[in-house]
Design a protein around this motif. Structure first.
Motif, PDB file in Angstrom:
ATOM      1  N   ARG A 152       0.853  -1.193   0.000  1.00 14.35           N
ATOM      2  CA  ARG A 152       0.000   0.000   0.000  1.00 14.35           C
ATOM      3  C   ARG A 152       0.887   1.241   0.000  1.00 14.35           C
ATOM      4  O   ARG A 152       1.735   1.406   0.878  1.00 14.35           O
ATOM      5  CB  ARG A 152      -0.930   0.012   1.208  1.00 14.35           C
ATOM      6  CG  ARG A 152      -1.915   1.189   1.192  1.00 14.35           C
ATOM      7  CD  ARG A 152      -2.975   0.995   2.256  1.00 14.35           C
ATOM      8  NE  ARG A 152      -3.762  -0.193   1.995  1.00 14.35           N
ATOM      9  CZ  ARG A 152      -4.463  -0.852   2.910  1.00 14.35           C
ATOM     10  NH1 ARG A 152      -4.461  -0.430   4.165  1.00 14.35           N
ATOM     11  NH2 ARG A 152      -5.166  -1.920   2.586  1.00 14.35           N
ATOM     12  N   ILE A 204     -10.504   5.266  -8.249  1.00 14.30           N
ATOM     13  CA  ILE A 204     -10.472   6.719  -8.035  1.00 14.30           C
ATOM     14  C   ILE A 204     -11.351   7.388  -9.082  1.00 14.30           C
ATOM     15  O   ILE A 204     -12.245   8.168  -8.760  1.00 14.30           O
ATOM     16  CB  ILE A 204      -9.029   7.256  -8.098  1.00 14.30           C
ATOM     17  CG1 ILE A 204      -8.185   6.604  -6.993  1.00 14.30           C
ATOM     18  CG2 ILE A 204      -9.021   8.777  -7.952  1.00 14.30           C
ATOM     19  CD1 ILE A 204      -6.713   6.957  -7.060  1.00 14.30           C
ATOM     20  N   ARG A 220     -12.273   4.729  -2.708  1.00 15.52           N
ATOM     21  CA  ARG A 220     -11.407   5.173  -3.791  1.00 15.52           C
ATOM     22  C   ARG A 220      -9.982   4.700  -3.562  1.00 15.52           C
ATOM     23  O   ARG A 220      -9.434   4.856  -2.470  1.00 15.52           O
ATOM     24  CB  ARG A 220     -11.431   6.708  -3.902  1.00 15.52           C
ATOM     25  CG  ARG A 220     -12.734   7.275  -4.440  1.00 15.52           C
ATOM     26  CD  ARG A 220     -12.773   8.786  -4.258  1.00 15.52           C
ATOM     27  NE  ARG A 220     -13.886   9.422  -4.934  1.00 15.52           N
ATOM     28  CZ  ARG A 220     -15.126   9.526  -4.425  1.00 15.52           C
ATOM     29  NH1 ARG A 220     -15.385   9.022  -3.225  1.00 15.52           N
ATOM     30  NH2 ARG A 220     -16.084  10.120  -5.113  1.00 15.52           N
ATOM     31  N   SER A 221      -9.393   4.142  -4.590  1.00 18.81           N
ATOM     32  CA  SER A 221      -8.015   3.667  -4.532  1.00 18.81           C
ATOM     33  C   SER A 221      -7.662   3.146  -5.923  1.00 18.81           C
ATOM     34  O   SER A 221      -8.547   2.765  -6.679  1.00 18.81           O
ATOM     35  CB  SER A 221      -7.884   2.544  -3.494  1.00 18.81           C
ATOM     36  OG  SER A 221      -6.539   2.156  -3.323  1.00 18.81           O
ATOM     37  N   GLN A 246      -1.603  -1.143  -4.019  1.00 22.63           N
ATOM     38  CA  GLN A 246      -2.693  -0.175  -3.857  1.00 22.63           C
ATOM     39  C   GLN A 246      -2.102   1.212  -3.641  1.00 22.63           C
ATOM     40  O   GLN A 246      -1.199   1.387  -2.833  1.00 22.63           O
ATOM     41  CB  GLN A 246      -3.573  -0.535  -2.655  1.00 22.63           C
ATOM     42  CG  GLN A 246      -4.328  -1.836  -2.783  1.00 22.63           C
ATOM     43  CD  GLN A 246      -5.202  -2.096  -1.565  1.00 22.63           C
ATOM     44  OE1 GLN A 246      -5.245  -1.312  -0.619  1.00 22.63           O
ATOM     45  NE2 GLN A 246      -5.902  -3.211  -1.578  1.00 22.63           N
ATOM     46  N   ARG A 282      -3.190   5.102  -2.612  1.00 26.23           N
ATOM     47  CA  ARG A 282      -4.237   5.954  -2.029  1.00 26.23           C
ATOM     48  C   ARG A 282      -3.615   7.270  -1.589  1.00 26.23           C
ATOM     49  O   ARG A 282      -2.425   7.326  -1.298  1.00 26.23           O
ATOM     50  CB  ARG A 282      -4.865   5.308  -0.790  1.00 26.23           C
ATOM     51  CG  ARG A 282      -5.567   3.997  -0.991  1.00 26.23           C
ATOM     52  CD  ARG A 282      -6.014   3.444   0.355  1.00 26.23           C
ATOM     53  NE  ARG A 282      -6.661   2.154   0.237  1.00 26.23           N
ATOM     54  CZ  ARG A 282      -7.010   1.405   1.269  1.00 26.23           C
ATOM     55  NH1 ARG A 282      -6.741   1.831   2.508  1.00 26.23           N
ATOM     56  NH2 ARG A 282      -7.603   0.246   1.087  1.00 26.23           N
ATOM     57  N   MET A 309      -7.846   9.285   1.441  1.00 27.29           N
ATOM     58  CA  MET A 309      -8.507   8.037   1.032  1.00 27.29           C
ATOM     59  C   MET A 309      -8.205   6.912   2.012  1.00 27.29           C
ATOM     60  O   MET A 309      -9.077   6.101   2.346  1.00 27.29           O
ATOM     61  CB  MET A 309      -8.024   7.619  -0.365  1.00 27.29           C
ATOM     62  CG  MET A 309      -8.475   8.488  -1.507  1.00 27.29           C
ATOM     63  SD  MET A 309      -7.645   7.957  -3.045  1.00 27.29           S
ATOM     64  CE  MET A 309      -7.967   9.382  -4.095  1.00 27.29           C
ATOM     65  N   ASP A 310      -6.970   6.855   2.476  1.00 25.24           N
ATOM     66  CA  ASP A 310      -6.574   5.806   3.414  1.00 25.24           C
ATOM     67  C   ASP A 310      -7.265   5.990   4.756  1.00 25.24           C
ATOM     68  O   ASP A 310      -7.691   5.014   5.385  1.00 25.24           O
ATOM     69  CB  ASP A 310      -5.056   5.824   3.594  1.00 25.24           C
ATOM     70  CG  ASP A 310      -4.545   4.617   4.348  1.00 25.24           C
ATOM     71  OD1 ASP A 310      -4.818   3.491   3.911  1.00 25.24           O
ATOM     72  OD2 ASP A 310      -3.861   4.799   5.377  1.00 25.24           O
TER      73      ASP A 310
END
Length: 215
Positions: free
Chosen positions: A96, A127, A136-137, A160, A162, A166-167
């Protein structure tokens, strides 16, 4: 696949022999994570040198737990074997990448995937195309080679991307989703969370706009 199984077995040596291919496979995934992490850190260092800023804030790596792997294989109705696991599961190794701005997500992901030893298996852009709940990602499934003593082997890794916002939203949504099942009107909570996701996204792009003005 566990110490409990090993300790309770009448033939621990046989259990170890059974576990060894799985242990080796997990080691291969761990090596793939190190390769991806190194590539991203090199890009981050180069970007900082050229533009005097870092395109992402942090990197987090994780390996799926053995029990989770077994449960997912069972849900898919697949026989549990190393070959089936490596062929059919794409999220055993996960990375991530937390970026400051949406624009940086696409910049870093493009720089990573255009490297000639990376194979892009799948791209899911949540996104530009958010999930109905507001998630969203940017999700990439890539294959990356690892170089062992006797072979070169491609391993799948899920990456991923972000933003910080978003995270933050995804982390809270994950914590709250179990509680939503016990509510009389979960649709109200879902609607409010969707509003929060939209607000956070608007803030992301506003901050990106301010950064552009400053530059």
């Amino acid at each position: 696949m566990s110490m409990e199984l090993l300790m309770n077995s009448d033939n621990p040596e046989k259990v170890l022999q059974t576990m060894q291919p799985f242990i080796e496979s997990m080691m291969h995934y761990e090596c793939a994570l190190m390769e991806i992490e190194t590539k991203l850190k090199v890009l981050n260092t180069e970007f900082a040198s050229q533009y005097n800023r870092n395109p992402f804030e942090s990197i987090r790596c994780r390996l799926k737990k053995p029990l989770s792997i077994v449960e997912k294989m069972k849900r898919k109705g697949l026989e549990i074997s190393i070959e089936n696991i490596e062929e059919n599961l794409t999220d055993i190794a996960g990375v991530r990448v937390i970026c400051s701005f949406p624009e940086d997500i696409y910049t870093v992901s493009e720089l990573l995937t255009k490297q000639d030893d990376i194979r892009v298996v799948c791209v899911k852009d949540y996104i530009r195309n958010p999930k109905p709940n507001g998630y969203r990602s940017l999700h990439l499934i890539v294959e990356i080679p690892i170089f062992l003593s006797n072979e070169k082997k491609y391993m799948k890794v899920e990456v991923q991307f972000r933003t910080i916002a978003m995270d933050f939203w995804a982390s809270l949504d994950h914590k709250l989703k179990y509680k939503k099942d016990n509510l009389k009107h979960p649709e109200i909570i879902a609607k409010e969370l969707k509003k929060c996701a939209d607000t956070i996204t608007a803030m992301d792009y506003k901050m990106q706009e301010i950064r552009s003005l400053l530059e």
